[in-house]
Scaffold this active site. Structure first.
Site, PDB file in Angstrom:
ATOM      1  N   CYS A 273       0.791  -1.242   0.000  1.00  0.00           N
ATOM      2  CA  CYS A 273       0.000   0.000   0.000  1.00  0.00           C
ATOM      3  C   CYS A 273       0.817   1.283   0.000  1.00  0.00           C
ATOM      4  O   CYS A 273       0.771   2.045  -0.965  1.00  0.00           O
ATOM      5  CB  CYS A 273      -0.929  -0.009   1.209  1.00  0.00           C
ATOM      6  SG  CYS A 273      -2.088  -1.374   1.174  1.00  0.00           S
TER       7      CYS A 273
HETATM    8  N1  LIG Z   1      -2.624  -5.896   2.038  1.00  0.00           N
HETATM    9  C1  LIG Z   1      -3.129  -4.842   2.643  1.00  0.00           C
HETATM   10  O1  LIG Z   1      -2.783  -4.562   3.781  1.00  0.00           O
HETATM   11  C2  LIG Z   1      -4.142  -3.929   1.959  1.00  0.00           C
HETATM   12  C3  LIG Z   1      -4.802  -2.984   2.740  1.00  0.00           C
HETATM   13  C4  LIG Z   1      -5.735  -2.168   2.148  1.00  0.00           C
HETATM   14  C5  LIG Z   1      -5.979  -2.251   0.790  1.00  0.00           C
HETATM   15  N2  LIG Z   1      -5.306  -3.165   0.026  1.00  0.00           N
HETATM   16  C6  LIG Z   1      -5.638  -3.227  -1.400  1.00  0.00           C
HETATM   17  O2  LIG Z   1      -6.452  -4.360  -1.641  1.00  0.00           O
HETATM   18  C7  LIG Z   1      -6.156  -4.935  -2.905  1.00  0.00           C
HETATM   19  C8  LIG Z   1      -5.761  -6.383  -2.758  1.00  0.00           C
HETATM   20  O3  LIG Z   1      -4.576  -6.440  -1.990  1.00  0.00           O
HETATM   21  P1  LIG Z   1      -4.102  -7.761  -1.244  1.00  0.00           P
HETATM   22  O4  LIG Z   1      -3.050  -7.329  -0.291  1.00  0.00           O
HETATM   23  O5  LIG Z   1      -5.259  -8.535  -0.748  1.00  0.00           O
HETATM   24  O6  LIG Z   1      -3.426  -8.533  -2.468  1.00  0.00           O
HETATM   25  P2  LIG Z   1      -3.002 -10.095  -2.498  1.00  0.00           P
HETATM   26  O7  LIG Z   1      -1.959 -10.203  -3.536  1.00  0.00           O
HETATM   27  O8  LIG Z   1      -2.732 -10.572  -1.106  1.00  0.00           O
HETATM   28  O9  LIG Z   1      -4.329 -10.809  -2.971  1.00  0.00           O
HETATM   29  C9  LIG Z   1      -4.859 -10.667  -4.232  1.00  0.00           C
HETATM   30  C10 LIG Z   1      -5.357 -12.023  -4.695  1.00  0.00           C
HETATM   31  O10 LIG Z   1      -6.037 -11.837  -5.914  1.00  0.00           O
HETATM   32  C11 LIG Z   1      -5.743 -12.954  -6.747  1.00  0.00           C
HETATM   33  N3  LIG Z   1      -6.045 -12.552  -8.102  1.00  0.00           N
HETATM   34  C12 LIG Z   1      -5.306 -11.824  -8.966  1.00  0.00           C
HETATM   35  N4  LIG Z   1      -5.976 -11.631 -10.108  1.00  0.00           N
HETATM   36  C13 LIG Z   1      -7.165 -12.236  -9.973  1.00  0.00           C
HETATM   37  C14 LIG Z   1      -8.306 -12.385 -10.810  1.00  0.00           C
HETATM   38  N5  LIG Z   1      -8.343 -11.826 -12.010  1.00  0.00           N
HETATM   39  N6  LIG Z   1      -9.327 -13.091 -10.347  1.00  0.00           N
HETATM   40  C15 LIG Z   1      -9.302 -13.657  -9.120  1.00  0.00           C
HETATM   41  N7  LIG Z   1      -8.269 -13.552  -8.277  1.00  0.00           N
HETATM   42  C16 LIG Z   1      -7.212 -12.826  -8.699  1.00  0.00           C
HETATM   43  C17 LIG Z   1      -4.294 -13.268  -6.463  1.00  0.00           C
HETATM   44  O11 LIG Z   1      -3.960 -14.574  -6.817  1.00  0.00           O
HETATM   45  C18 LIG Z   1      -4.247 -13.034  -4.950  1.00  0.00           C
HETATM   46  O12 LIG Z   1      -4.518 -14.208  -4.223  1.00  0.00           O
HETATM   47  C19 LIG Z   1      -5.073  -4.049  -3.519  1.00  0.00           C
HETATM   48  O13 LIG Z   1      -5.663  -3.073  -4.307  1.00  0.00           O
HETATM   49  C20 LIG Z   1      -4.437  -3.400  -2.301  1.00  0.00           C
HETATM   50  O14 LIG Z   1      -3.841  -2.165  -2.615  1.00  0.00           O
HETATM   51  C21 LIG Z   1      -4.404  -4.025   0.597  1.00  0.00           C
END
Ligand SMILES: NC(=O)c1ccc[n+]([C@@H]2O[C@H](COP(=O)([O-])OP(=O)(O)OC[C@H]3O[C@@H](n4cnc5c(N)ncnc54)[C@H](O)[C@@H]3O)[C@@H](O)[C@H]2O)c1
Length: 445
Positions: A273
Protein backbone atom coordinates in the site's frame (compact mmCIF):
# COMPACT_ATOMS: atom_id res chain seq x y z
CA UNK A 1 -36.79 -2.17 -7.80
CA UNK A 2 -33.37 -3.79 -7.78
CA UNK A 3 -32.42 -1.72 -4.70
CA UNK A 4 -35.25 -3.22 -2.66
CA UNK A 5 -34.66 -6.74 -3.95
CA UNK A 6 -31.01 -6.58 -2.88
CA UNK A 7 -31.84 -4.94 0.45
CA UNK A 8 -34.23 -7.77 1.28
CA UNK A 9 -31.67 -10.43 0.39
CA UNK A 10 -29.01 -8.69 2.49
CA UNK A 11 -31.30 -7.99 5.44
CA UNK A 12 -32.14 -11.70 5.65
CA UNK A 13 -28.49 -12.80 5.16
CA UNK A 14 -29.58 -14.59 1.98
CA UNK A 15 -27.56 -12.59 -0.56
CA UNK A 16 -24.87 -14.74 -2.13
CA UNK A 17 -21.54 -12.91 -1.77
CA UNK A 18 -18.77 -13.50 -4.32
CA UNK A 19 -15.29 -12.19 -3.55
CA UNK A 20 -12.75 -12.00 -6.39
CA UNK A 21 -9.17 -12.32 -5.12
CA UNK A 22 -8.59 -14.19 -1.86
CA UNK A 23 -5.48 -12.46 -0.53
CA UNK A 24 -4.78 -10.26 2.51
CA UNK A 25 -7.99 -8.31 1.82
CA UNK A 26 -10.37 -10.78 0.20
CA UNK A 27 -9.93 -13.76 2.51
CA UNK A 28 -10.66 -12.02 5.85
CA UNK A 29 -13.66 -10.35 4.19
CA UNK A 30 -15.27 -13.47 2.79
CA UNK A 31 -14.78 -15.39 6.02
CA UNK A 32 -16.59 -12.62 7.94
CA UNK A 33 -19.58 -12.89 5.60
CA UNK A 34 -19.60 -16.70 5.68
CA UNK A 35 -19.51 -16.76 9.47
CA UNK A 36 -22.42 -14.29 9.55
CA UNK A 37 -24.43 -16.89 7.62
CA UNK A 38 -24.23 -15.47 4.09
CA UNK A 39 -23.67 -17.99 1.30
CA UNK A 40 -20.29 -17.06 -0.21
CA UNK A 41 -18.07 -18.03 -3.14
CA UNK A 42 -14.39 -17.08 -3.30
CA UNK A 43 -12.91 -16.60 -6.78
CA UNK A 44 -9.18 -17.06 -7.27
CA UNK A 45 -6.85 -17.51 -10.22
CA UNK A 46 -4.32 -19.37 -8.06
CA UNK A 47 -5.40 -23.03 -8.07
CA UNK A 48 -3.07 -23.85 -5.16
CA UNK A 49 -4.76 -21.30 -2.89
CA UNK A 50 -8.19 -22.63 -3.92
CA UNK A 51 -7.22 -26.23 -3.14
CA UNK A 52 -5.73 -25.35 0.24
CA UNK A 53 -8.69 -23.15 1.24
CA UNK A 54 -11.13 -25.90 0.32
CA UNK A 55 -9.14 -28.19 2.64
CA UNK A 56 -9.42 -25.59 5.42
CA UNK A 57 -5.87 -24.23 5.19
CA UNK A 58 -5.36 -20.47 5.31
CA UNK A 59 -2.43 -18.71 3.61
CA UNK A 60 -3.06 -15.42 5.43
CA UNK A 61 -1.57 -14.82 8.91
CA UNK A 62 -4.60 -12.86 10.17
CA UNK A 63 -7.06 -15.59 9.17
CA UNK A 64 -6.44 -18.72 11.25
CA UNK A 65 -7.08 -22.00 9.42
CA UNK A 66 -9.71 -22.82 12.06
CA UNK A 67 -11.77 -19.86 10.81
CA UNK A 68 -11.59 -21.15 7.22
CA UNK A 69 -12.51 -24.64 8.43
CA UNK A 70 -15.44 -23.21 10.41
CA UNK A 71 -16.67 -21.42 7.27
CA UNK A 72 -16.40 -24.66 5.28
CA UNK A 73 -18.27 -26.54 8.03
CA UNK A 74 -21.21 -24.14 7.77
CA UNK A 75 -21.31 -25.01 4.05
CA UNK A 76 -21.51 -21.28 3.42
CA UNK A 77 -18.10 -20.98 1.80
CA UNK A 78 -16.04 -22.54 -0.94
CA UNK A 79 -13.27 -21.28 -3.21
CA UNK A 80 -13.16 -21.79 -6.94
CA UNK A 81 -11.32 -20.87 -10.15
CA UNK A 82 -14.56 -21.24 -12.09
CA UNK A 83 -15.87 -17.73 -12.73
CA UNK A 84 -19.14 -19.07 -14.14
CA UNK A 85 -20.26 -19.19 -10.50
CA UNK A 86 -20.33 -15.37 -10.59
CA UNK A 87 -23.76 -15.68 -12.18
CA UNK A 88 -25.25 -16.94 -8.94
CA UNK A 89 -23.78 -14.12 -6.81
CA UNK A 90 -26.00 -11.23 -5.74
CA UNK A 91 -23.02 -9.21 -4.56
CA UNK A 92 -19.56 -9.29 -6.16
CA UNK A 93 -16.65 -7.71 -4.31
CA UNK A 94 -13.36 -7.18 -6.15
CA UNK A 95 -10.18 -7.50 -4.04
CA UNK A 96 -7.49 -8.03 -6.67
CA UNK A 97 -4.02 -6.45 -6.60
CA UNK A 98 -3.35 -2.93 -7.91
CA UNK A 99 0.40 -2.79 -8.43
CA UNK A 100 2.45 -0.26 -10.39
CA UNK A 101 4.08 -0.72 -13.75
CA UNK A 102 7.85 -0.28 -14.02
CA UNK A 103 7.11 3.30 -15.07
CA UNK A 104 5.25 3.78 -11.72
CA UNK A 105 1.95 4.20 -13.56
CA UNK A 106 -1.09 2.26 -12.25
CA UNK A 107 -1.28 -1.33 -13.44
CA UNK A 108 -5.00 -1.83 -13.98
CA UNK A 109 -4.68 -5.26 -15.58
CA UNK A 110 -6.03 -7.16 -12.51
CA UNK A 111 -9.08 -4.92 -12.17
CA UNK A 112 -9.70 -5.21 -15.91
CA UNK A 113 -9.39 -9.01 -15.77
CA UNK A 114 -11.89 -9.17 -12.89
CA UNK A 115 -14.18 -6.73 -14.75
CA UNK A 116 -14.11 -8.91 -17.87
CA UNK A 117 -15.22 -11.94 -15.88
CA UNK A 118 -18.03 -9.93 -14.27
CA UNK A 119 -19.19 -8.67 -17.68
CA UNK A 120 -19.17 -12.21 -19.02
CA UNK A 121 -21.44 -13.58 -16.29
CA UNK A 122 -23.36 -10.42 -15.33
CA UNK A 123 -27.09 -10.68 -14.82
CA UNK A 124 -29.78 -8.31 -13.62
CA UNK A 125 -29.92 -7.75 -9.86
CA UNK A 126 -26.24 -7.69 -8.88
CA UNK A 127 -24.30 -5.24 -6.72
CA UNK A 128 -20.63 -4.90 -7.70
CA UNK A 129 -18.21 -3.35 -5.21
CA UNK A 130 -14.58 -2.53 -5.89
CA UNK A 131 -12.29 -2.69 -2.84
CA UNK A 132 -8.90 -2.64 -4.58
CA UNK A 133 -7.10 0.63 -3.93
CA UNK A 134 -7.15 2.74 -7.08
CA UNK A 135 -7.32 6.25 -8.52
CA UNK A 136 -10.52 8.31 -8.27
CA UNK A 137 -12.72 7.56 -11.26
CA UNK A 138 -11.90 3.87 -11.67
CA UNK A 139 -15.31 2.65 -10.54
CA UNK A 140 -17.41 4.88 -12.78
CA UNK A 141 -14.94 5.39 -15.68
CA UNK A 142 -13.64 1.84 -16.00
CA UNK A 143 -15.97 -0.67 -14.31
CA UNK A 144 -19.34 0.90 -15.07
CA UNK A 145 -18.89 0.86 -18.89
CA UNK A 146 -17.61 -2.71 -18.70
CA UNK A 147 -20.73 -3.94 -16.91
CA UNK A 148 -22.94 -1.88 -19.22
CA UNK A 149 -21.39 -3.80 -22.13
CA UNK A 150 -23.44 -6.75 -20.89
CA UNK A 151 -26.54 -4.76 -21.85
CA UNK A 152 -27.33 -3.79 -18.23
CA UNK A 153 -28.27 -0.33 -16.94
CA UNK A 154 -27.05 1.19 -13.67
CA UNK A 155 -29.77 1.45 -11.00
CA UNK A 156 -32.30 -0.45 -13.14
CA UNK A 157 -30.26 -3.64 -13.53
CA UNK A 158 -27.16 -3.39 -11.39
CA UNK A 159 -25.61 -1.33 -8.61
CA UNK A 160 -21.97 -0.29 -8.32
CA UNK A 161 -19.84 1.11 -5.49
CA UNK A 162 -16.33 1.58 -4.16
CA UNK A 163 -15.38 0.75 -0.58
CA UNK A 164 -11.74 1.03 0.43
CA UNK A 165 -10.16 -1.70 2.51
CA UNK A 166 -8.28 -0.57 5.60
CA UNK A 167 -7.07 -3.89 6.96
CA UNK A 168 -3.77 -3.66 8.85
CA UNK A 169 -2.15 -7.11 8.63
CA UNK A 170 -0.71 -8.28 11.94
CA UNK A 171 -2.69 -5.74 13.99
CA UNK A 172 -4.62 -7.71 16.64
CA UNK A 173 -6.43 -4.61 17.97
CA UNK A 174 -8.09 -3.55 14.71
CA UNK A 175 -9.62 -6.22 12.49
CA UNK A 176 -12.39 -6.14 9.89
CA UNK A 177 -15.30 -5.73 12.34
CA UNK A 178 -13.98 -2.71 14.28
CA UNK A 179 -12.52 -0.66 11.42
CA UNK A 180 -15.05 1.87 10.12
CA UNK A 181 -15.92 1.10 6.50
CA UNK A 182 -16.24 3.98 4.04
CA UNK A 183 -18.63 3.37 1.13
CA UNK A 184 -19.44 5.50 -1.90
CA UNK A 185 -21.78 4.35 -4.62
CA UNK A 186 -22.16 5.42 -8.23
CA UNK A 187 -25.53 6.86 -7.35
CA UNK A 188 -27.60 6.90 -4.16
CA UNK A 189 -29.09 3.40 -4.46
CA UNK A 190 -25.65 1.85 -4.74
CA UNK A 191 -24.43 3.71 -1.64
CA UNK A 192 -27.48 2.72 0.37
CA UNK A 193 -27.32 -0.99 -0.45
CA UNK A 194 -23.54 -1.20 0.01
CA UNK A 195 -23.81 0.53 3.40
CA UNK A 196 -26.43 -2.00 4.48
CA UNK A 197 -24.25 -4.86 3.30
CA UNK A 198 -21.17 -3.80 5.27
CA UNK A 199 -23.23 -2.99 8.36
CA UNK A 200 -23.68 -6.76 8.58
CA UNK A 201 -19.99 -7.32 9.31
CA UNK A 202 -18.56 -4.04 10.65
CA UNK A 203 -19.56 -1.91 13.63
CA UNK A 204 -19.54 1.42 11.74
CA UNK A 205 -20.18 2.34 8.14
CA UNK A 206 -19.47 5.85 6.83
CA UNK A 207 -21.32 6.58 3.60
CA UNK A 208 -20.00 9.28 1.25
CA UNK A 209 -21.60 10.98 -1.72
CA UNK A 210 -19.80 9.15 -4.54
CA UNK A 211 -17.43 6.34 -5.45
CA UNK A 212 -14.83 8.99 -6.32
CA UNK A 213 -14.86 10.40 -2.79
CA UNK A 214 -14.38 6.89 -1.38
CA UNK A 215 -11.52 6.23 -3.82
CA UNK A 216 -9.85 9.54 -2.95
CA UNK A 217 -10.34 8.92 0.78
CA UNK A 218 -8.23 5.76 0.67
CA UNK A 219 -5.47 7.49 -1.29
CA UNK A 220 -5.50 10.47 1.06
CA UNK A 221 -5.06 8.14 4.08
CA UNK A 222 -2.12 6.30 2.61
CA UNK A 223 -0.51 9.38 1.11
CA UNK A 224 -0.73 10.94 4.59
CA UNK A 225 1.25 7.99 5.95
CA UNK A 226 3.83 8.00 3.15
CA UNK A 227 4.47 11.72 3.58
CA UNK A 228 4.67 11.60 7.37
CA UNK A 229 7.02 8.62 7.30
CA UNK A 230 9.07 10.57 4.76
CA UNK A 231 9.23 13.46 7.19
CA UNK A 232 10.24 11.16 10.06
CA UNK A 233 13.01 9.75 7.87
CA UNK A 234 14.21 13.24 7.00
CA UNK A 235 14.12 14.24 10.68
CA UNK A 236 16.18 11.16 11.56
CA UNK A 237 18.87 12.31 9.14
CA UNK A 238 18.73 15.85 10.56
CA UNK A 239 19.00 14.55 14.15
CA UNK A 240 21.85 12.27 13.14
CA UNK A 241 23.72 15.20 11.60
CA UNK A 242 23.17 17.23 14.79
CA UNK A 243 24.14 14.34 17.08
CA UNK A 244 20.68 14.21 18.72
CA UNK A 245 18.81 10.98 19.56
CA UNK A 246 15.95 10.82 17.01
CA UNK A 247 13.87 8.40 19.05
CA UNK A 248 14.07 10.46 22.21
CA UNK A 249 12.90 13.49 20.23
CA UNK A 250 9.84 11.67 18.77
CA UNK A 251 8.99 10.23 22.17
CA UNK A 252 9.07 13.71 23.69
CA UNK A 253 7.06 15.29 20.85
CA UNK A 254 4.42 12.55 21.19
CA UNK A 255 3.61 13.74 24.72
CA UNK A 256 1.80 16.72 23.16
CA UNK A 257 -1.88 15.86 23.55
CA UNK A 258 -3.00 17.64 20.36
CA UNK A 259 -1.62 18.60 16.96
CA UNK A 260 1.09 15.93 16.80
CA UNK A 261 0.98 12.31 15.72
CA UNK A 262 4.16 10.23 16.01
CA UNK A 263 5.59 8.59 12.89
CA UNK A 264 8.85 6.72 13.04
CA UNK A 265 11.85 6.49 10.76
CA UNK A 266 13.05 3.19 9.34
CA UNK A 267 14.97 1.57 6.49
CA UNK A 268 12.27 2.59 3.97
CA UNK A 269 8.63 1.80 3.32
CA UNK A 270 7.17 -1.52 2.22
CA UNK A 271 4.00 -3.51 1.69
CA UNK A 272 1.43 -3.37 -1.06
CA UNK A 273 0.00 0.00 0.00
CA UNK A 274 2.13 2.86 1.29
CA UNK A 275 4.89 2.77 -1.37
CA UNK A 276 2.37 2.35 -4.21
CA UNK A 277 -0.90 4.10 -3.48
CA UNK A 278 0.35 7.72 -3.62
CA UNK A 279 1.44 7.05 -7.22
CA UNK A 280 -2.17 6.26 -8.14
CA UNK A 281 -3.12 9.71 -6.91
CA UNK A 282 -0.22 11.60 -8.48
CA UNK A 283 -0.76 9.78 -11.80
CA UNK A 284 -4.40 10.86 -11.92
CA UNK A 285 -3.51 14.39 -10.78
CA UNK A 286 -0.93 14.66 -13.59
CA UNK A 287 -3.64 13.84 -16.12
CA UNK A 288 -5.43 16.93 -14.87
CA UNK A 289 -2.31 19.07 -15.15
CA UNK A 290 -1.41 18.98 -11.46
CA UNK A 291 1.97 17.92 -10.12
CA UNK A 292 1.85 16.66 -6.52
CA UNK A 293 5.18 17.76 -5.07
CA UNK A 294 4.65 16.35 -1.57
CA UNK A 295 4.18 12.86 -3.02
CA UNK A 296 7.34 13.11 -5.14
CA UNK A 297 9.40 14.41 -2.23
CA UNK A 298 8.22 11.70 0.16
CA UNK A 299 8.95 9.07 -2.46
CA UNK A 300 12.44 10.48 -2.94
CA UNK A 301 13.22 10.52 0.81
CA UNK A 302 11.67 7.11 1.56
CA UNK A 303 13.23 5.29 -1.37
CA UNK A 304 16.63 6.75 -0.42
CA UNK A 305 16.55 5.18 3.07
CA UNK A 306 18.11 1.79 2.16
CA UNK A 307 21.14 3.68 0.77
CA UNK A 308 21.31 5.74 3.94
CA UNK A 309 21.22 2.58 6.09
CA UNK A 310 24.01 1.03 4.01
CA UNK A 311 26.05 4.21 4.50
CA UNK A 312 25.55 3.92 8.27
CA UNK A 313 26.76 0.32 8.08
CA UNK A 314 29.73 1.24 5.92
CA UNK A 315 30.74 4.09 8.28
CA UNK A 316 30.31 1.86 11.32
CA UNK A 317 32.49 -0.87 9.78
CA UNK A 318 35.01 1.76 8.81
CA UNK A 319 35.14 2.79 12.47
CA UNK A 320 36.21 -0.79 13.22
CA UNK A 321 38.88 -0.63 10.44
CA UNK A 322 36.81 -3.00 8.33
CA UNK A 323 35.80 -2.73 4.69
CA UNK A 324 32.29 -3.51 3.52
CA UNK A 325 33.83 -5.75 0.88
CA UNK A 326 34.19 -9.18 2.51
CA UNK A 327 32.40 -8.25 5.76
CA UNK A 328 29.81 -10.68 7.08
CA UNK A 329 26.50 -8.91 7.63
CA UNK A 330 23.55 -10.47 9.42
CA UNK A 331 20.13 -8.93 8.70
CA UNK A 332 17.52 -9.38 11.42
CA UNK A 333 14.01 -9.17 9.98
CA UNK A 334 13.32 -8.94 6.26
CA UNK A 335 9.50 -8.68 6.16
CA UNK A 336 8.33 -5.13 5.52
CA UNK A 337 6.96 -4.77 9.04
CA UNK A 338 7.08 -6.56 12.33
CA UNK A 339 5.43 -9.88 13.11
CA UNK A 340 4.13 -10.60 9.61
CA UNK A 341 5.52 -12.56 6.65
CA UNK A 342 4.78 -10.02 3.89
CA UNK A 343 7.87 -9.31 1.75
CA UNK A 344 6.18 -7.08 -0.82
CA UNK A 345 8.30 -3.97 -1.47
CA UNK A 346 10.23 -4.69 1.72
CA UNK A 347 13.10 -2.20 2.10
CA UNK A 348 15.24 -5.06 3.45
CA UNK A 349 15.47 -6.33 -0.14
CA UNK A 350 17.13 -3.10 -1.27
CA UNK A 351 19.40 -3.05 1.79
CA UNK A 352 20.58 -6.62 1.09
CA UNK A 353 20.97 -5.89 -2.59
CA UNK A 354 23.08 -2.78 -1.96
CA UNK A 355 25.22 -4.57 0.63
CA UNK A 356 25.91 -7.44 -1.76
CA UNK A 357 26.71 -5.05 -4.59
CA UNK A 358 29.48 -3.69 -2.34
CA UNK A 359 30.88 -7.16 -1.70
CA UNK A 360 29.37 -7.87 1.73
CA UNK A 361 28.50 -11.47 2.58
CA UNK A 362 24.86 -11.25 3.66
CA UNK A 363 22.83 -13.73 5.70
CA UNK A 364 19.47 -13.13 7.34
CA UNK A 365 17.26 -14.36 10.13
CA UNK A 366 13.49 -13.87 10.03
CA UNK A 367 11.15 -16.25 11.88
CA UNK A 368 8.40 -15.46 9.34
CA UNK A 369 10.27 -15.63 6.03
CA UNK A 370 11.91 -18.91 4.93
CA UNK A 371 13.45 -17.54 1.72
CA UNK A 372 13.99 -14.29 -0.13
CA UNK A 373 14.19 -13.74 -3.88
CA UNK A 374 15.64 -10.79 -5.74
CA UNK A 375 14.00 -9.91 -9.02
CA UNK A 376 15.57 -6.49 -9.45
CA UNK A 377 19.12 -6.78 -8.16
CA UNK A 378 21.34 -3.70 -8.59
CA UNK A 379 24.29 -5.87 -9.58
CA UNK A 380 24.18 -8.68 -12.10
CA UNK A 381 24.94 -11.91 -10.30
CA UNK A 382 24.04 -10.49 -6.87
CA UNK A 383 20.45 -11.60 -7.14
CA UNK A 384 20.83 -15.15 -5.81
CA UNK A 385 18.10 -16.12 -3.38
CA UNK A 386 18.79 -16.17 0.36
CA UNK A 387 17.48 -18.65 2.93
CA UNK A 388 16.60 -18.06 6.55
CA UNK A 389 19.47 -18.82 8.96
CA UNK A 390 18.86 -20.03 12.47
CA UNK A 391 19.85 -17.38 15.00
CA UNK A 392 22.66 -19.31 16.69
CA UNK A 393 25.31 -17.84 18.97
CA UNK A 394 27.91 -18.62 16.32
CA UNK A 395 25.97 -16.79 13.62
CA UNK A 396 25.73 -13.65 15.75
CA UNK A 397 29.35 -13.82 16.95
CA UNK A 398 30.77 -14.41 13.48
CA UNK A 399 29.00 -11.37 11.97
CA UNK A 400 30.97 -8.18 11.51
CA UNK A 401 27.72 -6.25 11.67
CA UNK A 402 24.10 -7.04 12.54
CA UNK A 403 21.42 -4.83 10.96
CA UNK A 404 17.96 -4.79 12.51
CA UNK A 405 15.71 -4.09 9.52
CA UNK A 406 12.44 -5.34 11.05
CA UNK A 407 11.81 -5.50 14.79
CA UNK A 408 9.99 -8.85 15.06
CA UNK A 409 8.92 -9.50 18.64
CA UNK A 410 10.16 -13.06 18.74
CA UNK A 411 13.89 -12.32 18.52
CA UNK A 412 16.26 -12.54 21.48
CA UNK A 413 17.65 -8.98 21.34
CA UNK A 414 19.56 -9.15 24.68
CA UNK A 415 21.48 -12.14 23.24
CA UNK A 416 22.21 -10.18 20.05
CA UNK A 417 23.58 -7.32 22.15
CA UNK A 418 25.66 -9.70 24.19
CA UNK A 419 27.26 -11.50 21.25
CA UNK A 420 27.38 -9.10 18.28
CA UNK A 421 30.37 -6.79 17.89
CA UNK A 422 28.41 -4.11 15.99
CA UNK A 423 24.68 -3.48 15.54
CA UNK A 424 22.91 -1.01 13.25
CA UNK A 425 19.38 -0.64 14.61
CA UNK A 426 17.01 0.95 12.07
CA UNK A 427 13.86 0.42 14.19
CA UNK A 428 14.86 1.31 17.74
CA UNK A 429 14.38 -2.36 18.64
CA UNK A 430 17.17 -2.04 21.20
CA UNK A 431 15.68 0.25 23.80
CA UNK A 432 17.88 2.20 26.20
CA UNK A 433 17.39 -0.32 29.02
CA UNK A 434 18.46 -3.16 26.73
CA UNK A 435 21.56 -1.27 25.64
CA UNK A 436 22.62 -0.42 29.22
CA UNK A 437 25.96 -2.09 29.83
CA UNK A 438 25.89 -3.98 26.52
CA UNK A 439 29.18 -4.94 24.91
CA UNK A 440 28.01 -4.36 21.32
CA UNK A 441 28.58 -1.05 19.63
CA UNK A 442 25.14 0.18 18.57
CA UNK A 443 24.42 2.68 15.80
CA UNK A 444 20.82 3.85 15.43
CA UNK A 445 18.92 5.73 12.76
N1 LIG B 1 -2.62 -5.90 2.04
C1 LIG B 1 -3.13 -4.84 2.64
O1 LIG B 1 -2.78 -4.56 3.78
C2 LIG B 1 -4.14 -3.93 1.96
C3 LIG B 1 -4.80 -2.98 2.74
C4 LIG B 1 -5.74 -2.17 2.15
C5 LIG B 1 -5.98 -2.25 0.79
N2 LIG B 1 -5.31 -3.16 0.03
C6 LIG B 1 -5.64 -3.23 -1.40
O2 LIG B 1 -6.45 -4.36 -1.64
C7 LIG B 1 -6.16 -4.94 -2.91
C8 LIG B 1 -5.76 -6.38 -2.76
O3 LIG B 1 -4.58 -6.44 -1.99
P1 LIG B 1 -4.10 -7.76 -1.24
O4 LIG B 1 -3.05 -7.33 -0.29
O5 LIG B 1 -5.26 -8.54 -0.75
O6 LIG B 1 -3.43 -8.53 -2.47
P2 LIG B 1 -3.00 -10.09 -2.50
O7 LIG B 1 -1.96 -10.20 -3.54
O8 LIG B 1 -2.73 -10.57 -1.11
O9 LIG B 1 -4.33 -10.81 -2.97
C9 LIG B 1 -4.86 -10.67 -4.23
C10 LIG B 1 -5.36 -12.02 -4.70
O10 LIG B 1 -6.04 -11.84 -5.91
C11 LIG B 1 -5.74 -12.95 -6.75
N3 LIG B 1 -6.05 -12.55 -8.10
C12 LIG B 1 -5.31 -11.82 -8.97
N4 LIG B 1 -5.98 -11.63 -10.11
C13 LIG B 1 -7.16 -12.24 -9.97
C14 LIG B 1 -8.31 -12.39 -10.81
N5 LIG B 1 -8.34 -11.83 -12.01
N6 LIG B 1 -9.33 -13.09 -10.35
C15 LIG B 1 -9.30 -13.66 -9.12
N7 LIG B 1 -8.27 -13.55 -8.28
C16 LIG B 1 -7.21 -12.83 -8.70
C17 LIG B 1 -4.29 -13.27 -6.46
O11 LIG B 1 -3.96 -14.57 -6.82
C18 LIG B 1 -4.25 -13.03 -4.95
O12 LIG B 1 -4.52 -14.21 -4.22
C19 LIG B 1 -5.07 -4.05 -3.52
O13 LIG B 1 -5.66 -3.07 -4.31
C20 LIG B 1 -4.44 -3.40 -2.30
O14 LIG B 1 -3.84 -2.16 -2.62
C21 LIG B 1 -4.40 -4.03 0.60
Amino acid sequence: MIKDELKNLIAENRACIGVIGLGYVGLPLIVEFALKGFPTVGFEVDQKKVDELNKGNSHIVDVPSEKVQKSLDTEKFHATTDFAELAKCDVIIICVPTPLRKTKDPDMSYILAAGEQITKYARRGQLVILESTTYPGTTDEVLQPMIEEAGLKLDDDFLLAFSPERVDPGNPQFQTHNITKVVGGVGKDSTEVSALLYSKIVDNVHAVSSARVAEACKLWENTFRAINIGMANEMAKVCNALGIDTWEVVRAAATKPFGFMPFYPGPGIGGHCIPLDPHYLSWKARQHGFDSQFISLAEQVNSGMPKYVVKLVSDALNGERKAMNGSRVLILGVAYKKDIDDMRESPALSVIDLLRSKGAEVVYHDPFVPEVHFDHAYTIGAGDPLFNSELTDDLIKSSDCVIICTEHTDVDYPRVLELAPLVVDTRNALSETLRDGSKAKVVRL
